[in-house]
Structures are given as C-alpha cells and as structure tokens.
Scaffold this active site. Structure first.
Site, PDB file in Angstrom:
ATOM      1  CB  VAL A  13      -0.961  -0.239   1.134  1.00  0.00           C
ATOM      2  CG1 VAL A  13      -1.714   1.372   1.431  1.00  0.00           C
ATOM      3  CG2 VAL A  13      -1.948  -1.186   1.215  1.00  0.00           C
ATOM      4  CE  LYS A  37       9.523  -5.289   2.945  1.00  0.00           C
ATOM      5  NZ  LYS A  37       8.358  -5.068   4.007  1.00  0.00           N
ATOM      6  CG  LEU A 153      -3.920  -1.232  -2.894  1.00  0.00           C
ATOM      7  CD1 LEU A 153      -3.281  -2.530  -2.943  1.00  0.00           C
ATOM      8  CD2 LEU A 153      -2.654  -0.014  -2.967  1.00  0.00           C
ATOM      9  NE  ARG A 154      -9.062  -4.372  -7.987  1.00  0.00           N
ATOM     10  CZ  ARG A 154      -9.534  -4.502  -9.285  1.00  0.00           C
ATOM     11  NH1 ARG A 154     -10.476  -5.201  -9.672  1.00  0.00           N
ATOM     12  NH2 ARG A 154      -9.062  -3.387  -9.971  1.00  0.00           N
ATOM     13  N   GLY A 282     -13.089 -22.039  -5.698  1.00  0.00           N
ATOM     14  CA  GLY A 282     -11.812 -22.486  -6.021  1.00  0.00           C
ATOM     15  C   GLY A 282     -10.802 -22.742  -4.769  1.00  0.00           C
ATOM     16  N   GLY A 286      -6.873 -15.820   0.149  1.00  0.00           N
ATOM     17  CA  GLY A 286      -5.845 -16.012   1.093  1.00  0.00           C
ATOM     18  C   GLY A 286      -5.140 -14.220   1.064  1.00  0.00           C
ATOM     19  CB  CYS A 289      -6.223  -7.974   2.514  1.00  0.00           C
ATOM     20  SG  CYS A 289      -5.359  -6.546   2.184  1.00  0.00           S
ATOM     21  CE  LYS A 347      -5.147  -9.796  -6.130  1.00  0.00           C
ATOM     22  NZ  LYS A 347      -6.237  -9.244  -6.134  1.00  0.00           N
TER      23      LYS A 347
HETATM   24  N1  LIG Z   1      -1.956  -5.546   0.637  1.00  0.00           N
HETATM   25  C1  LIG Z   1      -3.232  -4.831   0.073  1.00  0.00           C
HETATM   26  O1  LIG Z   1      -3.745  -5.492  -0.917  1.00  0.00           O
HETATM   27  C2  LIG Z   1      -3.975  -3.973   1.062  1.00  0.00           C
HETATM   28  C3  LIG Z   1      -5.068  -3.363   0.461  1.00  0.00           C
HETATM   29  C4  LIG Z   1      -5.740  -2.758   1.282  1.00  0.00           C
HETATM   30  C5  LIG Z   1      -5.469  -2.391   2.517  1.00  0.00           C
HETATM   31  N2  LIG Z   1      -4.480  -3.190   3.045  1.00  0.00           N
HETATM   32  C6  LIG Z   1      -3.938  -2.484   4.394  1.00  0.00           C
HETATM   33  O2  LIG Z   1      -2.952  -1.709   4.254  1.00  0.00           O
HETATM   34  C7  LIG Z   1      -2.011  -1.833   5.431  1.00  0.00           C
HETATM   35  C8  LIG Z   1      -0.690  -2.122   4.856  1.00  0.00           C
HETATM   36  O3  LIG Z   1      -0.706  -3.303   4.075  1.00  0.00           O
HETATM   37  P1  LIG Z   1       0.566  -3.851   3.090  1.00  0.00           P
HETATM   38  O4  LIG Z   1      -0.053  -5.098   2.338  1.00  0.00           O
HETATM   39  O5  LIG Z   1       1.096  -2.642   2.673  1.00  0.00           O
HETATM   40  O6  LIG Z   1       1.669  -4.270   4.388  1.00  0.00           O
HETATM   41  P2  LIG Z   1       3.200  -4.860   4.097  1.00  0.00           P
HETATM   42  O7  LIG Z   1       3.189  -5.727   5.191  1.00  0.00           O
HETATM   43  O8  LIG Z   1       3.441  -5.034   2.846  1.00  0.00           O
HETATM   44  O9  LIG Z   1       3.796  -3.254   4.533  1.00  0.00           O
HETATM   45  C9  LIG Z   1       3.779  -2.744   5.668  1.00  0.00           C
HETATM   46  C10 LIG Z   1       5.271  -1.829   5.839  1.00  0.00           C
HETATM   47  O10 LIG Z   1       5.360  -1.140   7.045  1.00  0.00           O
HETATM   48  C11 LIG Z   1       6.642  -1.367   7.553  1.00  0.00           C
HETATM   49  N3  LIG Z   1       6.671  -1.130   8.968  1.00  0.00           N
HETATM   50  C12 LIG Z   1       6.356  -1.709   9.980  1.00  0.00           C
HETATM   51  N4  LIG Z   1       6.383  -1.031  11.251  1.00  0.00           N
HETATM   52  C13 LIG Z   1       6.949   0.065  10.853  1.00  0.00           C
HETATM   53  C14 LIG Z   1       7.200   1.453  11.505  1.00  0.00           C
HETATM   54  N5  LIG Z   1       7.105   1.337  12.793  1.00  0.00           N
HETATM   55  N6  LIG Z   1       7.685   2.316  10.847  1.00  0.00           N
HETATM   56  C15 LIG Z   1       7.871   2.517   9.470  1.00  0.00           C
HETATM   57  N7  LIG Z   1       7.465   1.261   8.753  1.00  0.00           N
HETATM   58  C16 LIG Z   1       6.966   0.147   9.553  1.00  0.00           C
HETATM   59  C17 LIG Z   1       6.960  -2.795   7.269  1.00  0.00           C
HETATM   60  O11 LIG Z   1       8.344  -2.899   7.223  1.00  0.00           O
HETATM   61  C18 LIG Z   1       6.355  -2.884   5.906  1.00  0.00           C
HETATM   62  O12 LIG Z   1       7.265  -2.531   4.909  1.00  0.00           O
HETATM   63  C19 LIG Z   1      -2.460  -3.135   6.192  1.00  0.00           C
HETATM   64  O13 LIG Z   1      -3.406  -2.570   7.245  1.00  0.00           O
HETATM   65  C20 LIG Z   1      -3.402  -3.673   5.061  1.00  0.00           C
HETATM   66  O14 LIG Z   1      -4.516  -4.419   5.900  1.00  0.00           O
HETATM   67  C21 LIG Z   1      -3.566  -3.715   2.210  1.00  0.00           C
END
Ligand SMILES: NC(=O)c1ccc[n+]([C@@H]2O[C@H](COP(=O)([O-])OP(=O)(O)OC[C@H]3O[C@@H](n4cnc5c(N)ncnc54)[C@H](O)[C@@H]3O)[C@@H](O)[C@H]2O)c1
Length: 446
Positions: A13, A37, A153-154, A282, A286, A289, A347
């Site tokens: 995100v 990263k 986002l997806r 299917g 997973g 989210c 996916k």
């Molecule tokens: N991935 C998706 O498809 C998606 C879609 C919509 C919403 N979300 C939500 O968005 C949020 C983030 O999801 P994501 O998939 O991007 O997670 P992710 O695990 O890919 O990224 C999170 C990042 O935060 C960093 N982080 C953790 N603690 C930190 C801190 N204290 N300071 C700075 N950085 C820190 C981690 O190192 C990691 O890189 C979640 O709440 C998720 O539910 C995700």
C-alpha cells in the site's frame, strides 16, 4: 505550495501510494524500518512485483519527489502523514496494532505544531479515537487532525486501483483537514487523466475493467465520520470473502450432483441484484487482507458481545478448501507420489504468498509424503521463505505439466489459462486438477 507528504510503511500500500502521490507532483517522504526495502527503492525499483510499479518508482526517484528513508526526521516538516504500516492478525484472530501505535509514537515525539494524520491501514473500528488519545497523552502541544482514509487497492492491479480508484472514503471531524486530503487525490485524479491519455498500457495489465475509469471525482468522494470509514473497509473485504466462501460451498454441492458450477454462477450472476463478481469457487482466499480482515472483524464484533457466526463459517469454509483439493490429489495419487503445482502466489498478478492457499496445499502434500514440483511466474523468491528447499522449483510450466501424472492449477495466472493443451505431450499426464476453474475442460481434455 503543495503540502509536504510523508508515507510511513513502504509495503504494497505505502510504496504504491507514495509513488503515485510523488508522480502527482508532491514532495513525498517514504519511511520504512526495513533497510533492505528502502535500499531497493532508492535504486529506483519496487521490492515486490506489481505491474507498472517499477516505472513509477524510478520516475519518483529521478524527479527527487520520492524520498525513501529509514529516518523519521521528515515528520518535523510534514503537513500530511499517511500511515500505511501492516496490521497483521494475532494468533487469536484479533488485529495486531503494534506497528500502528509505533507510528503514533513517532509522531508524538517528533512532530510539532500541527499535523494531518491519515490512516490508510485497515484498522478495527474505534482505532482512530485510541490513536488521538494516545498522542494527546504523550504530547499535548501537538495538534493532530485525524483522518481515516482506508485503502481499497487489490494486489495484482495496485497501481491501477490507486490511480483510477472507484471510491475515495474520507472519514474525519475536521473539514479543513478532510479537504486537504481530498485535494491530494484530486491532484492524483488530474494527473491520472493526462496519464490515461498517454495510454501506458502496462499499468492496467491486471485490472479487471481497464477501460472504465469510473465516476467523476466529486461523485466518488465520500465524506463520513471516522468510525464509519473504519468500518467501510473491513465490511467490504468481509463481504467479498463471504461471497467466495458461499461459492465454494455451492461448488461442493455441484460436485456431488453433476451440476457444472461455472454454468450455475454464470446464470446466478446475471441477476443484477447479485452480480457475478467474487462468485468464483476454487482453492479459496488468502493474502495479506481477507484472512486477517475477516478474523479481525469477527474478533471485534465478539468483543462487543455480538454473534459473528456468519464470518466464522466463511473462514472455516475457506480453510476446508485446501483439504478438499489435497484429498482429491491423494485419492488419485500415482505410485511415485509426484505432483506438479502451477502457481504459488495467493492470486495472479502479484508475488505475494502471504496466507496463500497454494502454499498451504503444497505444505499439505509434502506432509503426506508427496514429491512436489512448483512453478510460478513471479513468486519464487517470496515462496522460498516459506518452502525452502522442500520442493523443486521449475521455471517452465510446460515441463511441470509434461513431467507429471497429476498437475494442480493452484493460482489462475494468465500463462496457465493460455496453455495450448493441444501442444502438450501427454505421455505421462493423467489428471489436471484445475483448483481455480480457470481453464476450459474441453481444451484440457482434447
Ligand atoms: N496489501 C493489500 O492488498 C492491501 C489493500 C488494502 C489495504 N491494506 C492494508 O494496508 C496496510 C498495509 O498493508 P501492506 O500489504 O502494504 O503491508 P506490508 O506488510 O506490505 O507493508 C507494511 C510496511 O510497514 C513497515 N513498517 C512496520 N512497522 C513500521 C514502523 N514502525 N515504521 C515504519 N515502517 C514500518 C514494514 O516494514 C512494511 O514494509 C494493512 O493494514 C493492510 O490491511 C492492504
């Protein structure tokens, strides 16, 4: 002068949001505690696969609008902070908010004056209130204007969804702060229009409806209170997960009765009250989210004394699908107990293997003594953290198909859907278990 933005969390995100906001002309600091990263991003690349993202990251770095760092100093000069850190599930299913509060803590200690604090992460309803209270208890001089702006986002079409979002939910109490957040996305929308006319096709590669850029900006912006915005996000995901679990339940009925589940849902989905989306049975849902959002909402509801049985059943139905497919493989198991698995990511369109049903299936079959060969167009690197050397990694899907009696399609990547079955040497192949219902039975059998 444009507001200075800081995005915290450079994951799926945060990196996508920061790259898009930087492209729309904002100076965008991107903070993550993970040095690996940040180093990759500094070199102008994404640390995960997502169509079109590398190009955006590179242009952000080249223009110096995107500033990746592991330091939090930029919070001092930040007008709008977007918190995008992870909210994984705890063992009991509840949401782990440790990272969320780590960010709040940094803000309390580093920021001064006034800050617009935007929560993009998915959090249980009520979290915004707790964050405001927490920061006030640590730094009563800091004026925090809290806004909930859940992300929809997806993975697999993350860039597309961030640019051509189909709704913008802004939950808050301070109208000026809400307008400032809206302005950022208005600028993204304006930039997207130019960009759309440039016709960069690869950003929309995996989008389900790339030609449809949706409603005009004003009509897709929804301003509500913080709690409603928090609940919109988890409710959306829980409902979609529910639809898939329901489809899987009906698929089992179809399996036992000779009905063709694809034909059933094609017809059911023509009812506009129901619609066809997410009625695809299917191997199940997973990723980072659905599983945690369903369990988080279940837990949050139970803590309020409510019966959350529907969501619990959806979770159980989902869990059963890996066993259902594994049992099929076991029931037709060849003497050599070798199986080929096509797809590892949760996916198509992403390298993400978090809570991937495909990985769960591989692990189950390994437990049952199978020798497993796997293929995936993008997810090997991430899958190796889960599977190590316990499987054989084969780059060529055709070889996986031709060298096994049983092959399972576990992720519906386009490359598997497009397999030209007439060109497959079938001297070994006996069974193709399409656990994603993505291939044409007639083609496979021809
Ligand atoms: N991935 C998706 O498809 C998606 C879609 C919509 C919403 N979300 C939500 O968005 C949020 C983030 O999801 P994501 O998939 O991007 O997670 P992710 O695990 O890919 O990224 C999170 C990042 O935060 C960093 N982080 C953790 N603690 C930190 C801190 N204290 N300071 C700075 N950085 C820190 C981690 O190192 C990691 O890189 C979640 O709440 C998720 O539910 C995700």
């Amino acid at each position: 002068m444009k507001d200075v933005i800081t995005v915290v969390g450079a994951g799926y995100v945060g990196l996508t949001a920061a790259s898009v906001i930087a492209s729309a002309g904002y100076k965008t600091n991107l903070i993550d505690v993970d040095e690996r990263k940040i180093e990759i991003i500094k070199r102008g690349r994404s640390h995960f696969f997502e169509a079109g993202l590398d190009k955006l990251v590179k242009s952000g770095i080249d223009s110096e609008n995107l500033i990746p760092t592991t330091e939090f100093d930029s919070l001092k000069e930040t007008d709008i902070l977007f918190s995008c850190v992870g909210t994984p599930d705890r063992e009991d299913g509840s949401s782990n908010l440790d990272y969320i509060f780590q960010v709040a803590d940094k803000v309390a200690h580093i920021s001064s004056g006034e800050i617009i604090y935007v929560q993009k992460s998915t959090v249980p309803v009520g979290t915004g209130k707790k964050i405001k209270k927490y920061i006030a208890s640590k730094n009563s001089d800091l004026k925090v204007k809290y806004v909930s702006n859940p992300e929809f986002l997806r993975e697999g079409s993350a860039v597309y969804d961030t640019i051509f979002f189909d709704r913008l939910v802004i939950g808050g109490e301070d109208l000026e702060a809400m307008s400032k957040v809206e302005k950022v996305f208005k600028d993204v929308d304006e930039w997207a229009k130019k960009y759309e006319s440039n016709g960069y096709g690869d950003y929309v590669l995996y989008a389900s409806h790339p030609d449809d850029s949706g409603l005009p900006f004003e009509e897709k912006t929804i301003k509500i209170n913080i709690e409603s915005a928090e609940l919109v996000k988890v409710t959306s995901n829980a409902f979609l997960a529910l639809k898939i679990s329901f489809a899987n339940n009906i698929a089992k009925v179809a399996d036992k009765t000779g009905a063709n589940v694809k034909e059933v849902f094609d017809a059911v989905g023509m009812d506009r009250r129901i619609n066809r989306s997410f009625l695809y049975p299917g191997l199940g849902w997973g990723g980072g989210c659905f599983p945690k959002d369903v369990s988080g909402l279940t837990k949050a509801g139970e803590e309020l004394g409510l019966n959350m049985k529907i969501l619990k059943e959806a979770y159980e139905e989902n869990r059963s699908m890996v066993d259902y497919v594994a049992d099929r493989v076991i029931s037709i198991s060849p003497k050599n107990k070798e199986v080929g698995i096509l797809g590892l990511s949760f996916k198509p369109g992403t390298s993400d293997v978090r809570k991937s049903p495909a990985i769960a299936l591989v692990k189950k079959l390994l437990d049952k003594g199978f020798k497993v060969t796997v293929n995936d167009p993008e997810a090997f690197e991430e899958a190796k953290h889960e599977l190590g050397e316990s499987v054989i990694y084969e780059d060529d899907p055709k070889k996986v198909i031709e060298n096994h009696e049983i092959v399972v399609i576990a992720t519906d990547w386009k490359v598997y859907k497009d397999t030209d079955w007439s060109k497959i040497n079938r001297s070994k192949l006996k069974y193709v278990l399409d656990a994603r219902n993505c291939s044409d039975k007639k083609d496979v059998e021809s």
